[in-house]
Design a protein around this motif. Sequence first.
Motif, PDB file in Angstrom:
ATOM      1  N   ASP A 206       0.829  -1.208   0.000  1.00 53.84           N
ATOM      2  CA  ASP A 206       0.000   0.000   0.000  1.00 53.84           C
ATOM      3  C   ASP A 206       0.866   1.262   0.000  1.00 53.84           C
ATOM      4  OD1 ASP A 206      -2.500  -1.275  -0.070  1.00 53.84           O
ATOM      5  OD2 ASP A 206      -2.653  -1.336   2.119  1.00 53.84           O
ATOM      6  N   PHE A 207       1.939   1.262   0.782  1.00 57.37           N
ATOM      7  CA  PHE A 207       2.839   2.410   0.863  1.00 57.37           C
ATOM      8  C   PHE A 207       3.423   2.726  -0.517  1.00 57.37           C
ATOM      9  CE2 PHE A 207       7.147   4.108   1.291  1.00 57.37           C
ATOM     10  CZ  PHE A 207       6.918   5.245   2.046  1.00 57.37           C
ATOM     11  N   TYR A 208       4.049   1.726  -1.152  1.00 55.64           N
ATOM     12  CA  TYR A 208       4.690   1.975  -2.444  1.00 55.64           C
ATOM     13  C   TYR A 208       3.668   2.211  -3.553  1.00 55.64           C
ATOM     14  CZ  TYR A 208       9.387   1.254  -0.710  1.00 55.64           C
ATOM     15  OH  TYR A 208      10.578   1.393  -0.033  1.00 55.64           O
ATOM     16  N   ALA A 209       2.528   1.544  -3.507  1.00 57.62           N
ATOM     17  CA  ALA A 209       1.495   1.794  -4.519  1.00 57.62           C
ATOM     18  C   ALA A 209       1.046   3.255  -4.452  1.00 57.62           C
ATOM     19  CB  ALA A 209       0.310   0.854  -4.311  1.00 57.62           C
ATOM     20  N   THR A 210       0.817   3.757  -3.255  1.00 55.02           N
ATOM     21  CA  THR A 210       0.421   5.160  -3.103  1.00 55.02           C
ATOM     22  C   THR A 210       1.526   6.088  -3.589  1.00 55.02           C
ATOM     23  OG1 THR A 210      -1.019   4.609  -1.243  1.00 55.02           O
ATOM     24  CG2 THR A 210      -0.323   6.910  -1.435  1.00 55.02           C
ATOM     25  N   ALA A 211       2.770   5.785  -3.231  1.00 54.74           N
ATOM     26  CA  ALA A 211       3.903   6.620  -3.667  1.00 54.74           C
ATOM     27  C   ALA A 211       4.017   6.655  -5.186  1.00 54.74           C
ATOM     28  CB  ALA A 211       5.201   6.094  -3.056  1.00 54.74           C
ATOM     29  N   LEU A 212       3.629   5.567  -5.845  1.00 52.48           N
ATOM     30  CA  LEU A 212       3.753   5.480  -7.294  1.00 52.48           C
ATOM     31  C   LEU A 212       2.450   5.777  -8.027  1.00 52.48           C
ATOM     32  CD1 LEU A 212       6.083   2.358  -7.393  1.00 52.48           C
ATOM     33  CD2 LEU A 212       6.721   4.746  -7.800  1.00 52.48           C
ATOM     34  N   GLY A 213       1.450   6.254  -7.274  1.00 54.36           N
ATOM     35  CA  GLY A 213       0.207   6.698  -7.896  1.00 54.36           C
ATOM     36  C   GLY A 213      -0.700   5.591  -8.390  1.00 54.36           C
ATOM     37  N   THR A 214      -0.693   4.456  -7.705  1.00 56.04           N
ATOM     38  CA  THR A 214      -1.541   3.345  -8.118  1.00 56.04           C
ATOM     39  C   THR A 214      -2.135   2.678  -6.882  1.00 56.04           C
ATOM     40  OG1 THR A 214      -1.659   1.420  -9.596  1.00 56.04           O
ATOM     41  CG2 THR A 214       0.326   1.616  -8.230  1.00 56.04           C
ATOM     42  N   GLU A 215      -2.731   1.522  -7.054  1.00 57.14           N
ATOM     43  CA  GLU A 215      -3.322   0.773  -5.945  1.00 57.14           C
ATOM     44  C   GLU A 215      -2.899  -0.685  -6.023  1.00 57.14           C
ATOM     45  OE1 GLU A 215      -7.550   1.196  -6.221  1.00 57.14           O
ATOM     46  OE2 GLU A 215      -7.495   3.306  -5.603  1.00 57.14           O
ATOM     47  N   VAL A 216      -2.925  -1.364  -4.902  1.00 57.95           N
ATOM     48  CA  VAL A 216      -2.650  -2.795  -4.874  1.00 57.95           C
ATOM     49  C   VAL A 216      -3.729  -3.495  -5.697  1.00 57.95           C
ATOM     50  CG1 VAL A 216      -2.525  -4.848  -3.396  1.00 57.95           C
ATOM     51  CG2 VAL A 216      -1.449  -2.703  -2.660  1.00 57.95           C
ATOM     52  N   SER A 217      -3.305  -4.320  -6.633  1.00 61.24           N
ATOM     53  CA  SER A 217      -4.257  -4.983  -7.531  1.00 61.24           C
ATOM     54  C   SER A 217      -4.100  -6.498  -7.569  1.00 61.24           C
ATOM     55  CB  SER A 217      -4.098  -4.427  -8.946  1.00 61.24           C
ATOM     56  OG  SER A 217      -2.764  -4.619  -9.395  1.00 61.24           O
ATOM     57  N   ARG A 218      -3.126  -7.024  -6.841  1.00 58.34           N
ATOM     58  CA  ARG A 218      -2.883  -8.475  -6.829  1.00 58.34           C
ATOM     59  C   ARG A 218      -2.680  -8.941  -5.397  1.00 58.34           C
ATOM     60  NH1 ARG A 218      -0.062 -10.287 -11.894  1.00 58.34           N
ATOM     61  NH2 ARG A 218      -0.084  -8.500 -13.294  1.00 58.34           N
ATOM     62  N   THR A 219      -3.246 -10.090  -5.094  1.00 57.08           N
ATOM     63  CA  THR A 219      -3.012 -10.730  -3.796  1.00 57.08           C
ATOM     64  C   THR A 219      -2.796 -12.212  -4.051  1.00 57.08           C
ATOM     65  OG1 THR A 219      -4.448  -9.136  -2.695  1.00 57.08           O
ATOM     66  CG2 THR A 219      -3.936 -11.116  -1.477  1.00 57.08           C
ATOM     67  N   TYR A 220      -1.755 -12.767  -3.453  1.00 61.87           N
ATOM     68  CA  TYR A 220      -1.436 -14.180  -3.617  1.00 61.87           C
ATOM     69  C   TYR A 220      -1.532 -14.868  -2.258  1.00 61.87           C
ATOM     70  CZ  TYR A 220       0.275 -12.616  -8.104  1.00 61.87           C
ATOM     71  OH  TYR A 220       0.368 -12.059  -9.352  1.00 61.87           O
ATOM     72  N   PRO A 221      -2.244 -16.006  -2.191  1.00 61.51           N
ATOM     73  CA  PRO A 221      -2.432 -16.692  -0.913  1.00 61.51           C
ATOM     74  C   PRO A 221      -1.223 -17.527  -0.504  1.00 61.51           C
ATOM     75  CG  PRO A 221      -3.577 -17.883  -2.644  1.00 61.51           C
ATOM     76  CD  PRO A 221      -2.987 -16.643  -3.274  1.00 61.51           C
ATOM     77  N   GLY A 222      -1.074 -17.662   0.804  1.00 57.98           N
ATOM     78  CA  GLY A 222      -0.067 -18.541   1.371  1.00 57.98           C
ATOM     79  C   GLY A 222      -0.622 -19.948   1.537  1.00 57.98           C
ATOM     80  N   PRO A 223       0.100 -20.833   2.228  1.00 58.62           N
ATOM     81  CA  PRO A 223      -0.307 -22.232   2.365  1.00 58.62           C
ATOM     82  C   PRO A 223      -1.673 -22.443   3.026  1.00 58.62           C
ATOM     83  CG  PRO A 223       1.926 -21.908   3.194  1.00 58.62           C
ATOM     84  CD  PRO A 223       1.387 -20.569   2.852  1.00 58.62           C
ATOM     85  N   GLN A 224      -2.052 -21.577   3.954  1.00 61.70           N
ATOM     86  CA  GLN A 224      -3.346 -21.701   4.615  1.00 61.70           C
ATOM     87  C   GLN A 224      -4.396 -20.750   4.032  1.00 61.70           C
ATOM     88  OE1 GLN A 224      -0.417 -21.754   6.708  1.00 61.70           O
ATOM     89  NE2 GLN A 224      -0.670 -23.969   6.618  1.00 61.70           N
ATOM     90  N   GLY A 225      -4.114 -20.181   2.883  1.00 66.01           N
ATOM     91  CA  GLY A 225      -5.060 -19.296   2.237  1.00 66.01           C
ATOM     92  C   GLY A 225      -4.958 -17.843   2.664  1.00 66.01           C
ATOM     93  N   GLU A 226      -4.094 -17.535   3.623  1.00 62.46           N
ATOM     94  CA  GLU A 226      -3.905 -16.152   4.074  1.00 62.46           C
ATOM     95  C   GLU A 226      -3.173 -15.365   2.994  1.00 62.46           C
ATOM     96  OE1 GLU A 226       0.038 -17.987   4.801  1.00 62.46           O
ATOM     97  OE2 GLU A 226      -2.015 -18.698   4.843  1.00 62.46           O
ATOM     98  N   PRO A 227      -3.386 -14.051   2.917  1.00 64.63           N
ATOM     99  CA  PRO A 227      -2.634 -13.276   1.930  1.00 64.63           C
ATOM    100  C   PRO A 227      -1.141 -13.311   2.265  1.00 64.63           C
ATOM    101  CG  PRO A 227      -4.399 -11.956   2.917  1.00 64.63           C
ATOM    102  CD  PRO A 227      -4.334 -13.256   3.659  1.00 64.63           C
ATOM    103  N   ALA A 228      -0.349 -13.853   1.371  1.00 70.45           N
ATOM    104  CA  ALA A 228       1.088 -13.974   1.604  1.00 70.45           C
ATOM    105  C   ALA A 228       1.874 -12.902   0.859  1.00 70.45           C
ATOM    106  CB  ALA A 228       1.577 -15.352   1.184  1.00 70.45           C
ATOM    107  N   ALA A 229       1.302 -12.410  -0.236  1.00 71.48           N
ATOM    108  CA  ALA A 229       1.983 -11.391  -1.034  1.00 71.48           C
ATOM    109  C   ALA A 229       0.939 -10.506  -1.699  1.00 71.48           C
ATOM    110  CB  ALA A 229       2.868 -12.035  -2.088  1.00 71.48           C
ATOM    111  N   CYS A 230       1.283  -9.242  -1.806  1.00 74.48           N
ATOM    112  CA  CYS A 230       0.403  -8.264  -2.456  1.00 74.48           C
ATOM    113  C   CYS A 230       1.241  -7.480  -3.448  1.00 74.48           C
ATOM    114  CB  CYS A 230      -0.196  -7.313  -1.425  1.00 74.48           C
ATOM    115  SG  CYS A 230      -1.228  -8.136  -0.206  1.00 74.48           S
ATOM    116  N   GLY A 231       0.618  -7.074  -4.539  1.00 75.85           N
ATOM    117  CA  GLY A 231       1.397  -6.361  -5.534  1.00 75.85           C
ATOM    118  C   GLY A 231       0.567  -5.489  -6.434  1.00 75.85           C
ATOM    119  N   PHE A 232       1.263  -4.852  -7.351  1.00 80.03           N
ATOM    120  CA  PHE A 232       0.656  -3.955  -8.322  1.00 80.03           C
ATOM    121  C   PHE A 232       1.592  -3.833  -9.508  1.00 80.03           C
ATOM    122  CE2 PHE A 232       2.983  -1.532  -5.155  1.00 80.03           C
ATOM    123  CZ  PHE A 232       3.859  -0.784  -5.931  1.00 80.03           C
TER     124      PHE A 232
END
Length: 134
Positions: A31-57
Amino acid sequence: MPATSSTPAPALDGKILCHAMWARDGRELADFYATALGTEVSRTYPGPQGEPAACGFDVGPSMYLFYSSENFTAPNWPEEELPFHMDLTFTDVRAAEERLLEMGATRPDHQPGGTYWTVLLDPSGQPFCIHQAH
């Protein structure tokens, strides 16, 4: 002695798919870097138990991905060398610095860039540099 070939090895055609960073809270850093770069988080990848493990844009052809790690420790910079850091440019670098500080960045005392760049620490404690856009 092995035979040598005069045929050159084929050229590689690799391209960078993504730039990845780790933090205790990958979503917060994304969220910090997406805001700094004028965009929004648009991807989320789940971990082994389905929890969000990675987020990106995406910014242009590049993806930026931020992983969560309970064991993450920020580098002890400048005592430790950095294997990787980001450099960001802004048309109004002073206004950008002020806004980044409001968003949770901090400004360390050690500033090796002189008038060329400013080092800030992102919310995870990792250094990044800001520059005036040319």
